[in-house]
Design an enzyme around this catalytic site. Structure first.
Site, mmCIF file in Angstrom:
data_model
loop_
_atom_site.group_PDB
_atom_site.id
_atom_site.type_symbol
_atom_site.label_atom_id
_atom_site.label_comp_id
_atom_site.label_asym_id
_atom_site.label_seq_id
_atom_site.Cartn_x
_atom_site.Cartn_y
_atom_site.Cartn_z
ATOM 1 C CD GLU A 1 2.934 3.575 2.043
ATOM 2 O OE1 GLU A 1 3.252 3.603 0.839
ATOM 3 O OE2 GLU A 1 2.787 4.589 2.746
ATOM 4 C CD GLU B 1 7.010 6.595 1.391
ATOM 5 O OE1 GLU B 1 6.855 7.527 0.591
ATOM 6 O OE2 GLU B 1 6.839 5.409 1.081
HETATM 7 C C1 GAL Z 1 4.262 5.677 -1.000
HETATM 8 C C2 GAL Z 1 3.625 6.731 -0.131
HETATM 9 C C3 GAL Z 1 2.133 6.708 -0.271
HETATM 10 C C4 GAL Z 1 1.749 6.682 -1.710
HETATM 11 C C5 GAL Z 1 2.339 5.475 -2.374
HETATM 12 C C6 GAL Z 1 1.919 5.413 -3.835
HETATM 13 O O1 GAL Z 1 5.597 5.950 -1.201
HETATM 14 O O2 GAL Z 1 3.945 6.570 1.216
HETATM 15 O O3 GAL Z 1 1.594 7.835 0.358
HETATM 16 O O4 GAL Z 1 2.234 7.839 -2.291
HETATM 17 O O5 GAL Z 1 3.728 5.569 -2.268
HETATM 18 O O6 GAL Z 1 2.473 4.372 -4.518
#
Ligand code: GAL
Length: 939
Positions: free
Chosen positions: A631, A537
């Site tokens: 993710e 990100e």
């Molecule tokens: C994502 C990020 C992670 C963590 C997660 C929490 O956007 O890549 O590192 O922050 O959100 O919800």
């Protein structure tokens, strides 16, 4: 000799030594061996092997220097010395509770007149800068040489004695309240600050002429190292392993003084970074001509069950003053399940002689084909078979170095229409993300703790881990190799643009090449790694061509180091029409597959932070690229906590009265609530099934971690985990298990059934099962039999009226009884129950047993809504090093032996004492409750 080594490695010399003294002949011991082997392998959980154990041999030494360091940390930055790596910008007005998907911002440039040591540190990374013209030349001078802490004679007797791996911050105390120096984002623990580690190392006269290296697997952060008063070099990025050549500064024939300065900035991360030398440290001694640092690269091709080609590249360093000629001979062995050589070598390969000028390195390559290879593949459908390559460097007929490389043979193929193939089998990724901390143990790496995590994940059906967002301890990759778990190895969370004022962006321009190449060179022989990720990100998603160019540079660096694995960079914002995704081999979505902020609650939000589901859009634009979700979910919950009413939807953002309670700082365990940009697991499962071309998912996260307590930044650890910080399963565990292990008969009811204040109130009951149908009974009366519809992953009875008693779920699969679960209203707390994850541990000062305590009633039923205070005590050769309960808002310091149970449970972590075997008895007590004891054998 070999037998001695084997016995030593099995730690059974103690047992045999008495026998040996009385025994004249070795063969008696050899006869005893099978028996002894059985004794050691019959443990409740056998020990994971670690590569590091076999790095030493007759031609090189790799000595652990973890024990007995002296440690001093300044109380404040004002008090600290001035030996800085570089100046840092001030960080005012930074809010650590801003949403994780906020847009990263531009770096701030600062100039300074101060003396900085960076010019002396930069040369430490030269080996990882491809273009030798860009190598750094060490300036004249020796900064810091007159500083007391680097002097041999400095009186450090009042410093604290510590063993590594060491995390200086984990013992706390937590910084409670608003406006604290360290906020919730970084875990409210004192990770910031400047500290020194000192140790004297004895270097015998016989080491004269040898090369001596200091290998640090990870130091948080901005490490700078002095030896005998000389500044040797250092490494700023806290997550990478590095080597320093200390040969020129060593004085053989006595003690030599190492002094290491670390400087860990505040506001450097979006999670808890830890502080200190938090991984292993080694002293490596070789002959002047030797295999280079991470000097072997093994790749495999044309892999089938009948044959495979092994390509090996060996880097040989000539650190002598003469030009020389050498050859290399490598024998390849199968390893058995315990990591030991299984029989004779399966192949023997030689490279032709190469000439190496004094002070230079040479790479030599060789290939060989092996028949009937035992392939490495992920569990449960394949086996993680491993090989060992033992390379000898030969000069004028004499062996001068011997180097071990563990590797696996496997094929890796990618199909944009279905996903990832390993050895020809399509393996859908059922993965999780994890940060590096180990809960109450902090960042200090411990193999037992990491292995416990991976075992719990495997029990859930997880087959892959993404190392978010930085390279892990090497031992973690030893474990994933051994346990058959796939890995995305990731290097950075930020590039040039910043997420926090002092994160990696400060050093990205100077260090990205060195850090990226060093990660790959260290990790390239682990077969478990299937994808390299060069970012998460990053802000450069937003900077059009400029950002994509940086991406391209990183992608190209990876390709120069390894052509056998694809690259990726996780995207939560870049869209298919942007230049950013075009660069990477594999498209990695963070949350974009399911769409971001699609809930009606966000209807009025107009800005960039909304995204419609992206799977089809990207698949159309990049039909030749595999798409996976790096993710997913970012669902939230606190184990054992339930709030009412329960949303009728299958996924919801979290707000007060919508799964959340900002005052209590907890999120409901109905497992339907997520961060604003996330989704429930159910919603993700459906979206993945509807887009069958997707390679799978990495859930954010497997375990709760320290820091980032979204949505309640008054607390200290996250809510995202499927498993809590103490390693206790939340309900979500069973939702994933039901979906990921469809062949395992299981059913799981929620919530608990102790609601004296809800008699007559609607109290939804949900059941997670690997079956397809469930009949639910309350006090023997059927509440109906329900079948999962397509894209449904739980069965829900949302209108149950609470009456105390018994809930019973009978699950069916294909019409046949499959599994059941029962939840009963319990009595009052009456006693405690203890369970150890391992009841035999090694007396090596590192081995751990995790003791779970549950509060039970007088019938032995677990009481999920109890919170009695538990006191732990220990007798015998063990130490309770930490306790926890999985509550993100518990500020009791981790080393405390007193801990309030959270949702009926608490944890004590017990460590053995080196060289002190015996019976360790742990007692858990609580006023008015029957105590419980557990016995652990330390051998
Ligand atoms: C994502 C990020 C992670 C963590 C997660 C929490 O956007 O890549 O590192 O922050 O959100 O919800």
């Amino acid at each position: 000799m070999q037998i001695m080594k084997l016995l030593k490695s099995l730690n059974i010399l103690n047992i045999t030594s008495k026998l040996f003294l009385k025994t004249k002949y070795w063969f008696k011991i050899v006869i005893l061996l099978p028996f002894l082997l059985q004794c050691t392998t019959n443990e409740k959980s056998s020990e994971p092997y670690i590569l590091s154990n076999d790095k030493s041999n007759e031609y090189r030494e790799c000595i652990s220097i973890n024990n007995n360091w002296l440690f001093y940390k300044y109380k404040s930055a004002e008090e600290a010395d001035n030996l800085i790596y570089d100046v840092r910008p001030e960080s005012e007005n930074y809010q650590d509770s801003k949403p994780a998907d906020s847009k990263p911002t531009e770096a701030i440039n600062i100039e300074s007149e101060r003396n900085i040591l960076k010019p002396w540190i930069m040369p430490s990374g030269n080996a990882f800068i491809k273009d030798s013209i860009k190598h750094y030349i060490r300036p004249e001078g020796n900064p810091g040489n007159d500083f007391p802490f680097v002097q041999y004679n400095y009186d450090d007797r009042l410093w604290k004695n510590v063993n590594l791996p060491h995390d200086w911050a984990i013992k706390g105390p937590f910084m409670e309240g608003w406006d604290t120096e360290v906020g919730g984002g970084m875990g409210r623990l004192p990770s910031l600050g400047i500290a020194w580690y000192r140790k004297k190392i004895e270097i015998p006269e016989t080491d004269t002429g040898k090369c001596i290296f200091l290998d640090i697997d990870g130091a948080m952060s901005y490490a700078m190292v002095w030896l005998n008063g000389n500044l040797v070099g250092g490494w700023p990025y806290g997550y990478n392993s590095f080597r320093l050549d200390i040969t020129p500064y060593i004085v053989p024939g006595g003690n030599n003084q190492i002094a290491i300065r670390l400087d860990n900035p505040n506001k450097s991360a979006r999670w808890y970074p830890g502080g200190g030398i938090y991984r292993n440290v080694w002293l490596v001694k070789t002959n002047p001509v030797h295999v280079g640092h991470w000097g072997t690269k093994i790749t495999t091709e044309n892999v089938s069950e009948t044959s495979a080609t092994i390509n090996m590249e060996i880097t040989i360093d000539n650190d002598s003053k003469n030009n020389i000629s050498v050859s290399a001979a490598t024998k390849i062995y199968n390893l058995d399940e315990n990591g030991k050589l299984a029989g004779a070598d399966v192949s023997n390969i030689k490279t032709p002689e190469v000439s190496i000028s004094a002070g230079k390195s040479v790479k030599t390559s060789v290939s060989v084909t092996v028949d009937n290879p035992k392939l490495w593949g992920p569990l449960p459908t394949q086996k993680p078979n491993l090989y060992l390559a033992i390379t000898e460097i030969i000069k004028e007929g004499k062996i001068i170095d011997k180097y071990n490389t563990r590797f696996g043979i496997r094929s890796l193929n990618f199909d944009p229409n279905s996903g990832i193939f390993i050895n020809g089998e399509l393996i859908k990724i059922k993965g999780v993300n994890n940060h590096h901390d180990l809960g109450a143990l902090g960042a200090a790496f411990n193999t037992c703790a990491a292995r416990r995590q991976l075992k719990i994940l495997q029990e859930m059906g997880c087959n892959a881990v993404r190392m978010a967002h930085n390279p892990p301890a090497p031992e973690l990759l030893e474990l994933t190799d051994k346990m058959g778990i796939l890995v995305i190895d990731e290097v950075f969370d930020s590039w040039e643009r910043k997420k926090t004022p002092h994160d990696f962006h400060l050093i990205f321009p100077d260090w990205h090449e060195q850090d990226l190449r060093s990660m790959i060179r260290r990790d390239r022989n682990y077969p478990s790694i299937i994808i390299w990720s060069y970012g998460n990100e990053v802000g450069e998603q937003y900077t059009d061509k400029e950002g994509a160019e940086i991406g391209k540079r990183l992608h190209n660096i990876i390709k120069e180091e390894d052509t056998t694995r694809p690259t990726t960079s996780a995207m939560n914002w870049a869209k298919s029409y942007m230049p950013f995704p075009a660069v990477m081999d594999i498209i990695s979505f963070n949350y974009q597959g399911e769409g971001i902020r699609q809930d009606p609650i966000f209807n009025d939000v107009k800005d960039r932070i909304k995204t419609e589901p992206q799977y089809n859009i990207f698949h159309e634009k990049f039909p030749y690229k595999v798409i996976l979700s790096s993710e997913t979910a970012s669902a939230l919950s606190s184990r054992g906590i339930y709030y009412f009413p329960v949303t009728k939807k299958n996924s919801s953002p979290t707000r007060d009265s919508m799964g959340g309670n900002s005052e209590e700082g907890q999120v409901s365990s109905y497992e339907l609530y997520a961060v604003d940009f996330g989704s429930s697991p159910d919603k993700v499962f459906a979206s993945l099934e509807k887009h069958a071309f997707s390679a799978g998912e990495f859930v954010w996260t497997g375990f709760d971690y320290l820091g980032e307590p979204t949505p309640y930044y008054q607390n200290r650890s996250s809510y995202n985990g499927i498993i809590d910080l103490a390693g206790f399963k939340k309900n979500r565990f069973y939702l994933y298990q039901a979906h990921w292990r469809p062949d395992l008969p299981m059913a799981h009811i929620l919530p608990h059934w102790n609601w004296p204040d809800r008699i007559g109130d609607t109290t939804p009951v949900h059941v997670f099962t690997s079956g397809d149908e469930v009949e639910l009974f309350l006090n023997g009366k059927s509440l109906g039999r329900k079948k999962k519809a397509k894209f449904e992953y739980r069965l829900r009875w949302d209108d149950v009226i609470y009456q105390p008693g018994e809930l019973k779920a009978i699950a069916y699969k294909n019409g046949k009884k499959w599994a059941k679960d029962i939840v009963k209203t319990t009595g009052e707390p009456a006693g405690l129950k203890t369970i150890a994850d391992r009841d035999i541990i090694r007396a090596d000062g590192n081995n751990l047993s995790f003791i779970t305590v549950k509060i039970i009633d007088n019938k032995g039923l677990f009481i999920e809504n109890s919170d009695n205070v538990i006191k732990f005590s220990v007798e015998g050769p063990g130490e309770i090093i930490a306790t926890d309960n999985g509550n993100p808002g518990d500020f009791t310091e981790f080393p405390s032996h007193k801990r309030k149970a959270f949702s009926g449970m608490a944890l004590a972590i017990v460590k053995s004492i080196e060289g002190n075997p015996g019976k360790i008895i742990i007692t858990a007590e609580s006023p008015g409750l029957k105590e419980a004891k557990v016995i652990i054998k330390s051998k």
